[in-house]
Design a protein around this motif. Structure first.
Motif, PDB file in Angstrom:
ATOM      1  N   SER A  56     -12.682 -10.100   8.466  1.00 35.34           N
ATOM      2  CA  SER A  56     -11.233  -9.927   8.437  1.00 35.34           C
ATOM      3  C   SER A  56     -10.839  -8.793   7.489  1.00 35.34           C
ATOM      4  O   SER A  56      -9.871  -8.087   7.720  1.00 35.34           O
ATOM      5  N   GLU A  57     -11.612  -8.633   6.413  1.00 36.48           N
ATOM      6  CA  GLU A  57     -11.300  -7.568   5.460  1.00 36.48           C
ATOM      7  C   GLU A  57     -12.592  -6.946   4.943  1.00 36.48           C
ATOM      8  O   GLU A  57     -13.572  -7.649   4.702  1.00 36.48           O
ATOM      9  N   ILE A  58     -12.558  -5.614   4.788  1.00 35.15           N
ATOM     10  CA  ILE A  58     -13.732  -4.917   4.244  1.00 35.15           C
ATOM     11  C   ILE A  58     -13.342  -4.264   2.924  1.00 35.15           C
ATOM     12  O   ILE A  58     -12.443  -3.422   2.878  1.00 35.15           O
ATOM     13  N   VAL A  59     -14.006  -4.690   1.848  1.00 35.29           N
ATOM     14  CA  VAL A  59     -13.788  -4.065   0.548  1.00 35.29           C
ATOM     15  C   VAL A  59     -15.029  -3.235   0.236  1.00 35.29           C
ATOM     16  O   VAL A  59     -16.153  -3.725   0.326  1.00 35.29           O
ATOM     17  N   VAL A  60     -14.813  -1.972  -0.097  1.00 36.44           N
ATOM     18  CA  VAL A  60     -15.946  -1.113  -0.398  1.00 36.44           C
ATOM     19  C   VAL A  60     -15.935  -0.822  -1.890  1.00 36.44           C
ATOM     20  O   VAL A  60     -14.884  -0.614  -2.498  1.00 36.44           O
ATOM     21  N   VAL A  61     -17.125  -0.884  -2.505  1.00 39.26           N
ATOM     22  CA  VAL A  61     -17.206  -0.728  -3.958  1.00 39.26           C
ATOM     23  C   VAL A  61     -18.292   0.273  -4.316  1.00 39.26           C
ATOM     24  O   VAL A  61     -19.330   0.348  -3.651  1.00 39.26           O
ATOM     25  N   ALA A  83     -10.698  -0.093  -1.647  1.00 39.88           N
ATOM     26  CA  ALA A  83     -11.873   0.341  -2.391  1.00 39.88           C
ATOM     27  C   ALA A  83     -11.755  -0.024  -3.860  1.00 39.88           C
ATOM     28  O   ALA A  83     -10.650  -0.133  -4.397  1.00 39.88           O
ATOM     29  N   VAL A  84     -12.913  -0.218  -4.490  1.00 40.08           N
ATOM     30  CA  VAL A  84     -12.972  -0.470  -5.929  1.00 40.08           C
ATOM     31  C   VAL A  84     -14.035   0.453  -6.510  1.00 40.08           C
ATOM     32  O   VAL A  84     -15.141   0.551  -5.977  1.00 40.08           O
ATOM     33  N   LYS A 193      -5.242   8.951   6.858  1.00 38.20           N
ATOM     34  CA  LYS A 193      -4.783   7.577   6.582  1.00 38.20           C
ATOM     35  C   LYS A 193      -5.509   7.000   5.369  1.00 38.20           C
ATOM     36  O   LYS A 193      -4.929   6.227   4.594  1.00 38.20           O
ATOM     37  N   ALA A 194      -6.774   7.366   5.208  1.00 35.81           N
ATOM     38  CA  ALA A 194      -7.584   6.803   4.114  1.00 35.81           C
ATOM     39  C   ALA A 194      -7.027   7.177   2.753  1.00 35.81           C
ATOM     40  O   ALA A 194      -7.237   6.473   1.771  1.00 35.81           O
ATOM     41  N   PRO A 198      -5.539   1.583  -0.699  1.00 37.64           N
ATOM     42  CA  PRO A 198      -5.669   1.320  -2.135  1.00 37.64           C
ATOM     43  C   PRO A 198      -7.087   1.565  -2.675  1.00 37.64           C
ATOM     44  O   PRO A 198      -8.070   1.234  -2.015  1.00 37.64           O
ATOM     45  N   LEU A 199      -7.142   2.176  -3.863  1.00 33.75           N
ATOM     46  CA  LEU A 199      -8.420   2.402  -4.553  1.00 33.75           C
ATOM     47  C   LEU A 199      -8.226   2.014  -6.016  1.00 33.75           C
ATOM     48  O   LEU A 199      -7.477   2.657  -6.744  1.00 33.75           O
ATOM     49  N   GLU A 200      -8.864   0.923  -6.408  1.00 36.37           N
ATOM     50  CA  GLU A 200      -8.704   0.385  -7.758  1.00 36.37           C
ATOM     51  C   GLU A 200      -9.846   0.900  -8.640  1.00 36.37           C
ATOM     52  O   GLU A 200     -10.998   0.948  -8.195  1.00 36.37           O
TER      53      GLU A 200
END
Lengths: 249, 309
Positions: A56-61, A83-84, A193-194, A198-200
């Motif tokens: 459902s969600e992809i977080v990239v670190v 992203a983090v 778009k990227a 958000p990028l933390e």
């Protein structure tokens, strides 16, 4: 389910690296940097899981220098949601990176973490396994096929004699091998778009982890050069050389 | 100092890579114990006890260790490892799978794929696809290391008479299960142990054409390898891949046929004693590392070579 993908900024795989004259390391000034090829495969797999409705969600670190934001943006352009960056300019060993990733796993609580099997700079092949140990999750390394089924994931692994399939309880850690998939290219609209995704940015201190290492690099040297060979004109000459000069057949 | 070497095996036979790893342990110096973790591994333990230079063999025989799932064997090795100065495993897919998990459980860094022992705490290892060699020093209480087999000459498989001792460890962690295995069948020597390796690349054109390499290999008693391009094109299975991301070989003779010689391929074979390249492109980078290069059409040169040897 939520999928966490770890990516690393490394020297581009086409670059022929040079060792610095003072043997302190490899010269990376003005060298093209890219996302590690195995990490691209990891991002692609996560995006495919999302397209299938599994994720459902992809977080990239990424754990590394501020320049790694570039690789995180690439991952966002490929389909990651946010992203983090755990920013550190120190040279980090795999265990330190695994500890930083563990802190992010604790925060994000993903069901699946996908990493590349190794980074092409350090060639360590450790981080995924170490993260699995620290989180206590099962690990599916060198994956060439990943199938999520209920609360388990079936991973087909590339082993020395062929292929092995294991069933892992979720949450689990998977590291990608080359043949898992063929990564897509980012399209120009998606790259645009990227930029808005958000990028933390966090620091190891803020996560309360130490990046100290028990291993230090004393020096880096160029490998012994092979002496120049010769071109032979015919198969007969080749066989003669192999038999009488090299004596290997 | 005491060194624990984790044996490579398939429950039935001891893997040859174990002998190279014991050789690395001898270079470090100290009492060497070998751990055989698996199921019904009595025969493997007997073979391990005969290895020259081994003082003790520990046997952990448990259904949970049958397929050496890292979730089960890593806690066992980490617990035993606390009593040793070094824990070594061969850099096979097995060793690479469980050993970093062991290192993290012990809260120490791991050193991957050493090719040389400088001293008990200092080692050399290739980085950047073998384009640089790093000398690294470890201050860890337990030094956890994988050993690249081609960097060390195997010790004798016979001549030792180590005591065999049973050990036990944690039961099945219940996190993972073995489902199945598909092993490639081959009568030829194992790629990483062969004295001669014949490899094909994209230039082979298709999988059928590999027949001419198999036939040459059989005449030479050689193993057959491939470049990533040949594997990706589906010519041959991936366990034949030689390179940074495949197998690392260092045979007496390596014959590269229709392989251009990308950095990633060279990382897997450039320590071979003699390299022969057969390629119709005389600009191919493979010729820069080849001792003998032949610019020719491989479909003519390979059959001719087979006849001539």
């Amino acid at each position: 389910m939520k999928v966490l993908v770890a990516v690393k900024r490394v020297v581009d795989y086409n670059v022929k690296v040079r060792v610095k004259a003072d043997n302190s390391g490899v010269d990376l000034a003005n060298v093209k940097m890219s996302m590690n090829p195995f990490c691209e495969i990891a991002v692609e797999e996560a995006v495919r899981l999302k397209e299938k409705g599994v994720a459902s969600e992809i977080v990239v670190v990424s754990v590394g220098p501020s320049g790694a934001q570039e690789q995180l943006r690439t991952a966002l352009a490929l389909g990651a949601d946010r992203a983090v960056l755990v920013e550190s300019n120190d040279e980090l060993n795999s265990l330190a990176v695994a500890k930083a990733l563990k802190a992010i796993v604790d925060k994000e609580q993903p069901q699946l973490v996908i990493l590349g099997k190794q980074a092409i700079d350090s060639d360590n092949n450790q981080t995924g396994q170490m993260l699995a140990a620290l989180t206590g999750y099962a690990q599916g390394t060198f994956a060439s096929k990943v199938e999520v089924a209920g609360d388990k994931v079936n991973v087909t692994r590339e082993i020395d004699g062929g292929l092995q399939t294991v069933a892992l309880n979720l949450p689990a850690i998977v590291t990608t091998d080359l043949r898992l998939n063929e990564p897509r290219y980012a399209s120009l609209p998606n790259i645009m778009k990227a930029k808005k995704k958000p990028l933390e940015i966090l620091t190891p201190d803020a996560l309360g982890i130490s990046t100290a290492s028990t291993v230090k690099t004393l020096k880096v040297e160029a490998p012994a050069a092979r002496s120049a060979g010769i071109k032979v004109k015919s198969v007969a000459e080749l066989v003669e050389k192999l038999k009488n000069e090299a004596k290997v057949i | 100092m005491a060194i624990l070497v984790i044996a490579e095996h398939n429950n039935g036979a001891l893997g040859a890579a174990t002998l190279n790893t014991v050789a690395a342990a001898q270079k470090i110096g100290g009492d060497i114990a070998v751990l055989v973790a698996g199921q019904n591994v009595g025969g493997v333990a007997e073979a391990a006890a005969k290895i020259a230079g081994v003082a003790k063999v520990l046997v952990a025989d448990n259904a949970a260790y049958a397929h050496q799932l890292p979730e089960n064997v890593a806690p066992l090795i980490a617990e035993l490892g606390k009593g040793y100065s070094h824990v070594l495993a061969p850099a096979t897919t097995n060793g690479k799978n469980f050993l970093p998990r062991v290192a993290a459980l012990l809260d120490v860094d791991q050193i991957s794929e050493i090719i040389e022992v400088v001293s008990a705490d200092t080692f050399k290892r290739p980085i950047y696809a073998g384009n640089a060699i790093a000398t690294v020093q470890s201050s860890a209480a337990v030094k956890v290391i994988t050993v690249r087999g081609t960097g060390f000459d195997a010790v004798a498989a016979e001549g030792g008479s180590a005591a065999v001792e049973a050990v036990s460890g944690p039961a099945d962690a219940g996190k993972s299960a073995f489902v199945g295995e598909e092993l490639a069948k081959s009568d030829r020597p194992e790629l990483t142990a062969a004295k001669i390796v014949v490899s094909g690349g994209r230039g082979m054109g298709n999988g059928d054409n590999f027949k001419i390499l198999y036939s040459l290999a059989d005449k030479l008693g050689a193993a057959v390898g491939a470049s990533r391009a040949a594997v990706d094109a589906g010519f041959v299975p991936n366990d034949m891949q030689v390179g940074q991301t495949g197998k690392i070989v260092a045979p007496q003779l390596y014959v590269a046929v229709g392989i251009s010689g990308a950095i990633q391929h060279l990382a897997g074979m450039k320590d071979s004693k003699v390299i022969v390249a057969i390629n119709k492109d005389e600009e191919a980078p493979i010729f820069q590392v080849a001792d003998y290069g032949l610019v020719a059409d491989l479909f003519e040169a390979v059959p001719e070579l087979e006849k001539a040897v």
